[in-house]
Scaffold this active site. Structure first.
Site, PDB file in Angstrom:
ATOM      1  N   ASP A 121      23.773  25.611 -34.908  1.00 32.42           N
ATOM      2  CA  ASP A 121      22.784  26.261 -35.764  1.00 32.42           C
ATOM      3  C   ASP A 121      23.212  25.977 -37.208  1.00 32.42           C
ATOM      4  OD1 ASP A 121      20.724  27.675 -36.849  1.00 32.42           O
ATOM      5  OD2 ASP A 121      20.997  29.464 -35.603  1.00 32.42           O
TER       6      ASP A 121
HETATM    7  C1  BGC Z   1      18.007  29.469 -37.460  1.00 32.36           C
HETATM    8  C2  BGC Z   1      17.567  28.385 -36.500  1.00 32.36           C
HETATM    9  C3  BGC Z   1      16.864  27.287 -37.274  1.00 32.36           C
HETATM   10  C4  BGC Z   1      17.796  26.767 -38.335  1.00 32.36           C
HETATM   11  C5  BGC Z   1      17.203  25.652 -39.162  1.00 32.36           C
HETATM   12  C6  BGC Z   1      18.755  28.946 -38.662  1.00 32.36           C
HETATM   13  O1  BGC Z   1      18.867  29.934 -39.631  1.00 32.36           O
HETATM   14  O2  BGC Z   1      18.807  30.408 -36.773  1.00 32.36           O
HETATM   15  O3  BGC Z   1      16.721  28.917 -35.528  1.00 32.36           O
HETATM   16  O4  BGC Z   1      16.431  26.307 -36.403  1.00 32.36           O
HETATM   17  O5  BGC Z   1      18.124  27.818 -39.227  1.00 32.36           O
HETATM   18  O6  BGC Z   1      16.208  26.150 -40.007  1.00 32.36           O
END
Ligand code: BGC
Length: 770
Positions: free
Chosen positions: A228
């Site tokens: 993530d």
């Molecule tokens: C989120 C993810 C997301 C990623 C990219 C993170 O803050 O938890 O779900 O895909 O950011 O935007």
């Protein structure tokens, strides 16, 4: 497919490949023909940023279709809805030069307070897994990779980057991992996204048990594990655990740490090579996708034009129609007294509530899209009403930011309601009330809205409430005062039109709740352990999540999991269940549309049992199907329930076990109302527990292989006076039930018993279960 041999790249270049080149893409190796892979959010539309980048939905993105978010898709109970969304997202991704769209999110809705519940499907792992797999298949058939997230046990936003989700293994295996497992094994996603949180004390992004032992070794995942955004803390530990790609990038400092670790002998270079190979394989998605953008940033237009109609590369109107059609599959008709809905016969309709004019259709955070089109319910209702010869009067009733004179707004709304045949109140949560990044504190609708609903209901001939919210809201304090409730959750950009279609009966509601609506937040099984303290959240309720808990305790709820009404009626009959092996069964039944309209019924198959050594939930969803039937039409539906439908996770053996015994196959109208059931006896696993002297006397007696003969042999092995006492005084046996056998042995004179037990133990060392 690029063919790069990692052994021909320097360690430095390989280490650099393990993090992105920027916020949304991987590092290319130009001289070796390795293209860059563009990854972007997801999941219910493409959030393609070409100006400033962020992962909280702050900066602008190119227009794309906002399909119903997962909360709605969960309520559709229809894998086809998920697959069609996945496919459309895939088409748009291609048009926008994206190779991997980050989604679907399949974390379990453990607490209704979780700020990201709108991005997750359900409180049930089977439903989540089937919908997620369908989305992945649909998207990947377009040549666009998916990233199933957030692996794993990411069920809250509070302290989300540090908190340790402390969960026992049976609960992990039965509740929090199966959706991922199903998707990985059935739909082969290109990537899996490692979550921010820790699982049992170890960050998910550096948790070897999760990323390698379970994901790859057990489930056979061959794709890339992506972090993530910002989830990597110790890059060496992450790579060693099985993480392939740190996002976002670049991360020269982490690349240097990886190089140093290899040079210092702390990290095996072949582990780095493996991660590089997976990133190279992922780049196949980019190599195979013709660059429909011509590689030119101008292709997208300027950031100033994002909000305009200058759309590129996909049919925005066709996708908007699709978004509306699919949204209508998702809304749940919770209540409909005296067939208040559909509205067809109402001549004067009062539409009340700001959400009718300013739709609430998506939520904040990384999934926040710039919708290519946007319906509002008020316009769509006006259109439908005109076609039916009805009139519409609108009163906002409240403002979204709390400004204005609440009393005056309410009075104007009540006046409109008074002079109507039916008042339709659009209530819900403002976008500021729920988002990625924080959890809610309660389930309440704003007080001003509750007052409005009650005031309108007191005056209107009929009152319908239409809800828009990402997480469930409490219906208490007003539920009994209104005639109908249509729960729209968040329906995406076509939601306004879909709600009008449902209200007027152009579409027949067919959604079912994918999560329980409790009477009180305090009734939720996670209540005492959410969101945790001192960096830990204890999953004390174990497997008793959502309806599993309510069903087991019999606690009343407002609406159970699986509930949802229709404008037609259905009957289920001819239930037949037969075992098809020692641990499987075939179920068949007939569903009939007994009403006057075409509609869709969701057949819900639950299994209930007390077999086995673990406490089972009252019933668990094991299969489902959504069936469309014309009035009067009947159809016979069959389900094959495999081993996992009956199994529990045996932590002692470290595997799935089917206990011999009786299993009830129950057809539920919802999780709380069984409308038909049939029992099936399963031989289960032939294998019994291996006994030792640490096993209790009770375990010895209950043992299927030697239990029956133990007493006989015991009596024979004991001196006469002790042997006869056993037969005469059953309470003696009861009293030693929980005593380890080695202590029982100590109570008996001589060594005859030792020899007997030695021989019997030998007989319990039999084949393991499959
Ligand atoms: C989120 C993810 C997301 C990623 C990219 C993170 O803050 O938890 O779900 O895909 O950011 O935007």
């Amino acid at each position: 497919m690029p063919d790069i041999d990692p052994s021909r790249l320097s360690l430095e270049r390989k280490a650099a490949l393990l993090s992105g080149q920027d916020f949304w893409s991987t590092r290319p190796v130009q001289d070796a023909g390795l293209p860059s892979v563009v990854l972007t959010d997801g999941p219910h539309g493409v959030r393609r940023q070409v100006g400033e980048f962020d992962h909280m939905g702050i900066y602008e993105s190119l227009p794309s279709t906002c399909f119903p978010p997962a909360v709605a898709v969960g309520s559709s109970w229809d894998p086809e809805v998920a697959a069609r969304i996945g496919a459309a997202v895939g088409r748009e991704a291609r048009a926008l030069g994206v190779h991997v769209v980050l989604g679907p999110g399949v974390n379990i809705k453990r607490s209704p307070l979780c700020g990201r519940n709108f991005e997750y499907y359900s409180e049930d792992p089977l439903l989540s897994g089937h919908l997620g797999a369908a989305h992945v298949r649909g998207q990947q058939e377009q040549g666009v990779g998916a990233s199933v997230k957030h692996f794993a046990v990411n069920n809250q936003e509070t302290d989300r980057m540090r908190v340790s989700a402390d969960v026992d293994e049976r609960t992990l295996r039965e509740i929090y991992l199966p959706a991922f497992e199903h998707i990985v094994t059935e739909a082969a996603p290109a990537t899996v996204m490692a979550a921010y949180n820790k699982v049992n004390g170890v960050h998910a992004a550096q948790n070897r048990w999760l990323l390698t032992e379970v994901l790859r070794d057990e489930w056979g995942f061959t794709g890339a594990v992506v972090s993530d955004w910002g989830a990597v803390h110790d890059p060496v530990a992450s790579v060693r655990a099985g993480l392939d790609l740190e996002m976002p990038g670049p991360s020269p400092e982490n690349a240097r740490r990886i190089v140093d670790a290899v040079r210092d002998g702390e990290l095996d270079e072949c582990v780095v090579d493996m991660a590089v190979r997976r990133i190279v394989a992922l780049a196949g998605l980019a190599a195979e996708q013709p660059d429909e953008t011509d590689g030119s940033p101008e292709f997208y237009g300027s950031p100033e034009s994002y909000g305009s109609d200058e759309l590129v590369g996909f049919d925005a109107d066709a996708h908007h129609r699709l978004a509306r059609e699919l949204a209508a599959e998702c809304a749940v008709l919770l209540r409909n007294e005296d067939n208040t809905l559909p509205l067809a016969s109402a001549r004067r309709i009062a539409v009340i509530g700001e959400f009718a004019a300013t739709p609430r259709y998506q939520a904040g955070g990384s999934s926040h899209l710039n919708p290519a089109r946007l319906d509002n319910a008020l316009d769509a209702i006006r259109e439908s009403a005109a076609a039916h010869g009805s009139t519409v009067e609108f009163a906002p009733g409240f403002t979204l930011d709390g400004s204005g004179d609440a009393v005056a707004l309410r009075e104007a709304a009540v006046a409109a309601a008074r002079s109507s045949d039916v008042a339709v109140v659009f209530a819900g949560l403002a976008e500021s009330a729920e988002s990625e990044g924080f959890d809610r504190d309660d389930l309440c609708l704003p007080a001003v809205q509750v007052e409005l609903i009650r005031a309108v209901a007191a005056e209107a001939a009929r009152t319908v409430v239409v809800l828009s919210n990402g997480g469930i809201v409490s219906l208490e304090g007003w539920h009994d005062e209104v005639d109908a409730i249509l729960e729209g959750f968040l329906l995406g950009q076509g939601g306004g039109g879909a709600l009008a279609d449902l209200l007027f009966g152009e579409a027949n509601p067919s959604g079912r709740l994918a999560e329980t609506i409790p009477l009180r937040l305090e009734d939720n099984p996670s209540f005492a352990n959410f969101p945790g303290e001192h960096g830990h959240v204890r999953y004390g309720e174990g497997v008793m999540v959502g309806y599993r808990w309510y069903g087991t305790t019999g606690a009343p709820v407002r609406y159970p999991f699986g509930h949802g009404l229709s404008y037609t009626t259905f009957a289920v009959g001819d239930l037949a269940v037969a075992s098809t092996g020692v641990d499987s069964a075939r179920v068949s039944l007939t569903v009939t549309n007994t009403g006057a309209r075409a509609g869709k019924h969701v057949v819900q198959v639950y299994v209930a049992t007390e077999a086995g050594p673990v406490r089972r939930p009252a019933r668990e969803l094991r299969a489902f199907a959504k069936v469309r039937l014309a009035p009067g039409e009947s159809r016979t539906i069959g389900f094959d329930l495999g081993r996992r439908a009956f199994a529990h996770y045996d932590v002692q053996d470290g595997g799935w076990a089917v206990a011999p015994g009786e299993y009830l196959v129950q057809i539920g109208e919802n999780a709380a109302a069984v409308i038909a059931e049939a029992a099936v006896s399963l031989a289960g696993d032939a294998v019994a527990q291996e006994l030792t002297l640490e096993s209790t006397f009770g375990e010895w007696i209950a043992h299927p292989v030697i239990g029956a003969t133990l007493l006989q042999e015991l009596t024979a092995a004991l001196p006469d006076d002790q042997g006869s006492q056993l037969g005469d005084r059953p309470e003696l046996l009861q009293a030693v039930r929980d005593v380890p056998m080695k202590r029982v042995v100590g109570l008996v004179e001589g060594d005859a018993l030792d020899r007997t037990l030695e021989r019997l133990m030998e007989r319990t060392r039999v084949v393991r279960r499959p």
